[in-house]
Write an enzyme that holds these catalytic residues in place. Sequence first.
Site, PDB file in Angstrom:
ATOM      1  N   ARG A 165       0.668  -1.278  -0.050  1.00  0.00           N
ATOM      2  CA  ARG A 165       0.004  -0.008  -0.040  1.00  0.00           C
ATOM      3  C   ARG A 165       0.804   1.381  -0.068  1.00  0.00           C
ATOM      4  O   ARG A 165       0.505   2.257   0.668  1.00  0.00           O
ATOM      5  CB  ARG A 165      -0.822   0.081   1.061  1.00  0.00           C
ATOM      6  CG  ARG A 165      -2.103  -1.207   1.197  1.00  0.00           C
ATOM      7  CD  ARG A 165      -3.090  -0.944   0.220  1.00  0.00           C
ATOM      8  NE  ARG A 165      -4.126  -1.911   0.290  1.00  0.00           N
ATOM      9  CZ  ARG A 165      -3.995  -3.169  -0.245  1.00  0.00           C
ATOM     10  NH1 ARG A 165      -3.161  -3.599  -0.639  1.00  0.00           N
ATOM     11  NH2 ARG A 165      -5.096  -3.923  -0.001  1.00  0.00           N
ATOM     12  N   SER A 237     -10.837  -0.983   3.079  1.00  0.00           N
ATOM     13  CA  SER A 237     -10.117  -1.232   4.297  1.00  0.00           C
ATOM     14  C   SER A 237      -9.764   0.291   4.827  1.00  0.00           C
ATOM     15  O   SER A 237      -9.114   0.845   3.983  1.00  0.00           O
ATOM     16  CB  SER A 237      -8.696  -1.890   4.055  1.00  0.00           C
ATOM     17  OG  SER A 237      -8.943  -3.022   3.652  1.00  0.00           O
ATOM     18  N   GLU A 333      -5.361   3.799   5.946  1.00  0.00           N
ATOM     19  CA  GLU A 333      -4.915   3.731   4.340  1.00  0.00           C
ATOM     20  C   GLU A 333      -5.776   4.823   3.515  1.00  0.00           C
ATOM     21  O   GLU A 333      -5.339   5.194   2.625  1.00  0.00           O
ATOM     22  CB  GLU A 333      -5.434   1.947   3.796  1.00  0.00           C
ATOM     23  CG  GLU A 333      -5.509   2.143   2.593  1.00  0.00           C
ATOM     24  CD  GLU A 333      -6.139   0.700   1.854  1.00  0.00           C
ATOM     25  OE1 GLU A 333      -5.678  -0.336   2.500  1.00  0.00           O
ATOM     26  OE2 GLU A 333      -6.893   0.736   1.070  1.00  0.00           O
TER      27      GLU A 333
HETATM   28  P1  FAD Z   1      -9.129   8.382  -5.209  1.00  0.00           P
HETATM   29  O1  FAD Z   1      -9.713   7.926  -3.911  1.00  0.00           O
HETATM   30  O2  FAD Z   1      -9.733   9.481  -6.148  1.00  0.00           O
HETATM   31  O3  FAD Z   1      -7.951   8.936  -4.944  1.00  0.00           O
HETATM   32  C1  FAD Z   1      -6.943   8.298  -3.829  1.00  0.00           C
HETATM   33  C2  FAD Z   1      -5.578   9.192  -3.750  1.00  0.00           C
HETATM   34  O4  FAD Z   1      -4.970   8.955  -5.235  1.00  0.00           O
HETATM   35  C3  FAD Z   1      -5.894  10.482  -3.518  1.00  0.00           C
HETATM   36  O5  FAD Z   1      -4.519  11.157  -2.670  1.00  0.00           O
HETATM   37  C4  FAD Z   1      -5.634  11.281  -4.963  1.00  0.00           C
HETATM   38  O6  FAD Z   1      -5.386  12.603  -4.678  1.00  0.00           O
HETATM   39  C5  FAD Z   1      -4.774  10.612  -5.472  1.00  0.00           C
HETATM   40  N1  FAD Z   1      -5.027  10.396  -7.021  1.00  0.00           N
HETATM   41  C6  FAD Z   1      -6.238   9.682  -7.732  1.00  0.00           C
HETATM   42  N2  FAD Z   1      -5.952   9.679  -9.222  1.00  0.00           N
HETATM   43  C7  FAD Z   1      -4.750  10.181  -9.304  1.00  0.00           C
HETATM   44  C8  FAD Z   1      -3.982  10.587 -10.472  1.00  0.00           C
HETATM   45  N3  FAD Z   1      -4.333  10.432 -11.727  1.00  0.00           N
HETATM   46  N4  FAD Z   1      -2.511  11.386 -10.291  1.00  0.00           N
HETATM   47  C9  FAD Z   1      -2.404  11.611  -9.073  1.00  0.00           C
HETATM   48  N5  FAD Z   1      -2.836  11.335  -7.853  1.00  0.00           N
HETATM   49  C10 FAD Z   1      -4.157  10.683  -8.136  1.00  0.00           C
HETATM   50  N6  FAD Z   1      -7.691  -1.107  -2.304  1.00  0.00           N
HETATM   51  C11 FAD Z   1      -6.969  -1.981  -2.535  1.00  0.00           C
HETATM   52  O7  FAD Z   1      -5.646  -1.960  -2.799  1.00  0.00           O
HETATM   53  N7  FAD Z   1      -7.174  -3.327  -2.620  1.00  0.00           N
HETATM   54  C12 FAD Z   1      -8.363  -3.688  -2.147  1.00  0.00           C
HETATM   55  O8  FAD Z   1      -9.098  -4.961  -2.470  1.00  0.00           O
HETATM   56  C13 FAD Z   1      -9.239  -2.608  -2.338  1.00  0.00           C
HETATM   57  N8  FAD Z   1     -10.861  -2.804  -1.999  1.00  0.00           N
HETATM   58  C14 FAD Z   1     -11.781  -1.691  -2.167  1.00  0.00           C
HETATM   59  C15 FAD Z   1     -13.249  -2.271  -1.841  1.00  0.00           C
HETATM   60  C16 FAD Z   1     -13.977  -1.098  -1.744  1.00  0.00           C
HETATM   61  C17 FAD Z   1     -15.512  -1.670  -1.456  1.00  0.00           C
HETATM   62  C18 FAD Z   1     -13.685   0.139  -1.648  1.00  0.00           C
HETATM   63  C19 FAD Z   1     -14.533   1.332  -1.815  1.00  0.00           C
HETATM   64  C20 FAD Z   1     -12.297   0.629  -1.971  1.00  0.00           C
HETATM   65  C21 FAD Z   1     -11.131  -0.562  -1.952  1.00  0.00           C
HETATM   66  N9  FAD Z   1      -9.902  -0.239  -2.174  1.00  0.00           N
HETATM   67  C22 FAD Z   1      -9.049  -1.290  -2.197  1.00  0.00           C
HETATM   68  C23 FAD Z   1      -9.342   1.019  -2.124  1.00  0.00           C
HETATM   69  C24 FAD Z   1      -9.372   2.031  -3.507  1.00  0.00           C
HETATM   70  O9  FAD Z   1     -10.354   1.223  -4.490  1.00  0.00           O
HETATM   71  C25 FAD Z   1      -8.155   1.840  -4.226  1.00  0.00           C
HETATM   72  O10 FAD Z   1      -7.230   2.702  -3.591  1.00  0.00           O
HETATM   73  C26 FAD Z   1      -8.097   2.700  -5.532  1.00  0.00           C
HETATM   74  O11 FAD Z   1      -7.023   2.789  -6.337  1.00  0.00           O
HETATM   75  C27 FAD Z   1      -8.379   4.280  -5.461  1.00  0.00           C
HETATM   76  O12 FAD Z   1      -8.829   4.795  -6.715  1.00  0.00           O
HETATM   77  P2  FAD Z   1      -9.726   6.012  -6.858  1.00  0.00           P
HETATM   78  O13 FAD Z   1      -9.469   6.472  -8.310  1.00  0.00           O
HETATM   79  O14 FAD Z   1     -10.924   5.981  -6.508  1.00  0.00           O
HETATM   80  O15 FAD Z   1      -8.586   7.116  -6.193  1.00  0.00           O
HETATM   81  N1  EPU Z   2     -10.668 -11.091   9.781  1.00  0.00           N
HETATM   82  C1  EPU Z   2     -11.327 -11.232  11.088  1.00  0.00           C
HETATM   83  N2  EPU Z   2     -12.452 -10.335  11.311  1.00  0.00           N
HETATM   84  C2  EPU Z   2     -12.714  -9.571  10.468  1.00  0.00           C
HETATM   85  C3  EPU Z   2     -12.186  -9.143   9.218  1.00  0.00           C
HETATM   86  C4  EPU Z   2     -11.042 -10.134   8.959  1.00  0.00           C
HETATM   87  O1  EPU Z   2     -11.099 -12.016  11.946  1.00  0.00           O
HETATM   88  O2  EPU Z   2     -13.563  -8.767  10.823  1.00  0.00           O
HETATM   89  C5  EPU Z   2      -9.612 -11.955   9.688  1.00  0.00           C
HETATM   90  C6  EPU Z   2     -10.085 -13.004   8.237  1.00  0.00           C
HETATM   91  O3  EPU Z   2     -10.664 -14.148   8.952  1.00  0.00           O
HETATM   92  C7  EPU Z   2      -8.640 -13.367   7.757  1.00  0.00           C
HETATM   93  C8  EPU Z   2      -7.737 -12.082   8.037  1.00  0.00           C
HETATM   94  O4  EPU Z   2      -8.549 -11.408   9.070  1.00  0.00           O
HETATM   95  O5  EPU Z   2      -8.118 -14.304   8.597  1.00  0.00           O
HETATM   96  C9  EPU Z   2      -7.627 -11.232   6.849  1.00  0.00           C
HETATM   97  O6  EPU Z   2      -8.974 -10.958   6.194  1.00  0.00           O
HETATM   98  P1  EPU Z   2      -9.282 -10.732   4.712  1.00  0.00           P
HETATM   99  O7  EPU Z   2      -8.709 -11.892   4.137  1.00  0.00           O
HETATM  100  O8  EPU Z   2     -10.770 -10.215   4.292  1.00  0.00           O
HETATM  101  O9  EPU Z   2      -8.354  -9.665   4.286  1.00  0.00           O
HETATM  102  P2  EPU Z   2      -7.775  -8.215   4.867  1.00  0.00           P
HETATM  103  O10 EPU Z   2      -6.408  -8.454   5.490  1.00  0.00           O
HETATM  104  O11 EPU Z   2      -8.821  -7.686   5.783  1.00  0.00           O
HETATM  105  C10 EPU Z   2      -6.752  -7.268   2.676  1.00  0.00           C
HETATM  106  C11 EPU Z   2      -6.765  -6.113   2.145  1.00  0.00           C
HETATM  107  C12 EPU Z   2      -7.954  -5.917   1.313  1.00  0.00           C
HETATM  108  C13 EPU Z   2      -7.923  -6.859   0.254  1.00  0.00           C
HETATM  109  C14 EPU Z   2      -7.897  -8.208   0.908  1.00  0.00           C
HETATM  110  C15 EPU Z   2      -7.892  -9.401  -0.088  1.00  0.00           C
HETATM  111  C16 EPU Z   2      -5.353  -4.451   3.435  1.00  0.00           C
HETATM  112  C17 EPU Z   2      -5.498  -3.199   4.465  1.00  0.00           C
HETATM  113  N3  EPU Z   2      -6.487  -4.683   3.122  1.00  0.00           N
HETATM  114  O12 EPU Z   2      -7.858  -7.239   3.734  1.00  0.00           O
HETATM  115  O13 EPU Z   2      -7.822  -4.409   0.455  1.00  0.00           O
HETATM  116  O14 EPU Z   2      -9.204  -6.883  -0.709  1.00  0.00           O
HETATM  117  O15 EPU Z   2      -6.684  -8.400   1.826  1.00  0.00           O
HETATM  118  O16 EPU Z   2      -6.649  -9.476  -0.484  1.00  0.00           O
HETATM  119  O17 EPU Z   2      -4.421  -4.837   3.141  1.00  0.00           O
HETATM  120  C18 EPU Z   2      -8.506  -2.213   0.674  1.00  0.00           C
HETATM  121  O18 EPU Z   2      -7.115  -2.232   0.851  1.00  0.00           O
HETATM  122  O19 EPU Z   2      -9.133  -1.328   0.843  1.00  0.00           O
HETATM  123  C19 EPU Z   2      -9.045  -3.672   0.656  1.00  0.00           C
HETATM  124  C20 EPU Z   2     -10.260  -3.896   0.698  1.00  0.00           C
END
Ligand code: FAD
Ligand code: EPU
Length: 337
Positions: A165, A237, A333
Site C-alpha cells: 500500500r 479497508s 489507508e
Molecule cells: P481516489 O480515491 O480518487 O484517490 C486516492 C488518492 O490518489 C488521492 O490522494 C488522490 O489525490 C490520488 N489520485 C487519484 N488519481 C490520481 C492521479 N491520476 N494522479 C495523481 N494522484 C491521483 N484498495 C486495494 O488496494 N485493494 C482492495 O482490495 C481494495 N478494495 C476496495 C473495496 C471497496 C469497496 C472500496 C470502496 C475501496 C477499495 N480499495 C481497495 C481502495 C481503492 O479502491 C483504491 O485505493 C483505488 O486505487 C482508489 O482509486 P480512486 O481512483 O478511487 O482514487
Molecule cells: N478477519 C477477522 N475479522 C474481520 C475481518 C478479518 O477475523 O472482521 C480475519 C479473516 O478471517 C482473515 C484475516 O483477518 O483471517 C484477513 O482478512 P481478509 O482476507 O478479509 O483480508 P484483509 O487483510 O482484511 C486485505 C486488504 C484488502 C484486500 C484483501 C484481500 C489491506 C488493508 N486490506 O484485507 O484490501 O481486498 O486483503 O486480499 O491490506 C483495501 O485495501 O481497501 C482492501 C479492501
Amino acid sequence: MLTTLKNISLKQFNTFNIDAKANVFYNATSIHELKEAIRLVKENKQELLILGGGSNILFKSDFEGAIVHPKIEGIEVLAQTDDCTTIKVGAGVEWDKLVEHTVNLGLGGLENLSLIPGSVGASPIQNIGAYGVEAKDSIEKVHGIYLDNLEPFEIDNSDCKFGYRDSIFKNELKGKVIITHVVYKLSKKPKLITHYGNLEDELEKLGGVSLQNVRNAVINIRNAKLPDPEELGNAGSFFKNPIVEVTLVKQISEQFDNFPFYPVSDKLVKLPAGWLIDQCGWKGKRIGNVGVHKNQALVLINYGGATGEEVINLAHDIRQSVLQRFNIPLEMEVNMV
Ligand code: FAD
Ligand code: EPU
C-alpha cells in the site's frame, strides 16, 4: 473542452457518500485539458485536489479549493511478443473495466485485482493489492506531468518504490504530480495465483482454475465480504494491516488459538487489522450514522447522512481500543482531505 462545475456536492464522487462541497470541479479528458485546469488553479491561487473515483478518500469537511478529475480514456497496445502484451492505459479508465477487458483478451496479471473500485490513475499510488497480487507486479511504467512546471515524466517500475500500500507517489512525489497513463505488461501464458484465503475453495465451486474463473471467484468472495458502496458508503479497508516484530506475534499467540498472520521477513509479520478490530468487539457496531461492517471489521460504513467528522471519530475510537488491547498503532489507508 475542459468542463468546469462550480459549488458542487461531492457526494457522487466519493464512495463514502459524504456530502461535502467543492468550490470548483474540473473534468479533464486529455493532457491538454489537465494542463489548462492546473493553470487555472494556479492563477486563482486555489488549493488543488486530484480526484479519481473517490474510493480511497474521506472528506473531513467541505473542500475550499479546486478539484481536478483526470478522465483520460483509452487502452493502447504498445507491444506484443509471443509471451506478453504491453498496454498503455488512460488514468480515467475505470479499474475494473480494465481488468474485465484484459481477462476477456486472455491476458493475465490483473485478474486477482478484480472489482477493486477506482481509476487506473490511482492504481500505482497505493499499489493496489488483493488476493496475493499487487498492481506493481504488472506495472511497467507510470506516465504523468509535474504540477509545478507542467512537464511530462515517465517513471519505471523499479523507481516507483512500490511497497505494501505504498509508492513514491505517496511520499516524495505526493502532491507534486498527476498520473496521466499507466503501462502494464500482461502475460499471454499467465501463471494463476490461487493460494490466498479461500480462493481455491471458490475456484473448485466454479469448476476449476482458469483466468476467467479466478476473476469470477475473486468477485464472488468480494461480494460476500465487502459492502457495495452504492448501497453502503465505505472506502474499503480503512486502516492498513500493521507490520510488526515476530516477538509480538508470539505474545498474542499465547492468548489466541488460530491467530492469523502472514510472514513478511525473518523478523517481521503482517497482522490482519480486521482481526484485531474484531477482537476488540467492533464488528457490526453502529454509532449514529456510522458503523463497522458486519462481515469485515476493517471497513467503516456511512449508513447515510454521516459527516466526515463522524467517520473520523469512530476511526479514532477503534484505533484507541486496538492500541490499548494489543499495543499496536493502526495506520490509516484512506486519504483524509
Ligand atoms: P481516489 O480515491 O480518487 O484517490 C486516492 C488518492 O490518489 C488521492 O490522494 C488522490 O489525490 C490520488 N489520485 C487519484 N488519481 C490520481 C492521479 N491520476 N494522479 C495523481 N494522484 C491521483 N484498495 C486495494 O488496494 N485493494 C482492495 O482490495 C481494495 N478494495 C476496495 C473495496 C471497496 C469497496 C472500496 C470502496 C475501496 C477499495 N480499495 C481497495 C481502495 C481503492 O479502491 C483504491 O485505493 C483505488 O486505487 C482508489 O482509486 P480512486 O481512483 O478511487 O482514487
Ligand atoms: N478477519 C477477522 N475479522 C474481520 C475481518 C478479518 O477475523 O472482521 C480475519 C479473516 O478471517 C482473515 C484475516 O483477518 O483471517 C484477513 O482478512 P481478509 O482476507 O478479509 O483480508 P484483509 O487483510 O482484511 C486485505 C486488504 C484488502 C484486500 C484483501 C484481500 C489491506 C488493508 N486490506 O484485507 O484490501 O481486498 O486483503 O486480499 O491490506 C483495501 O485495501 O481497501 C482492501 C479492501
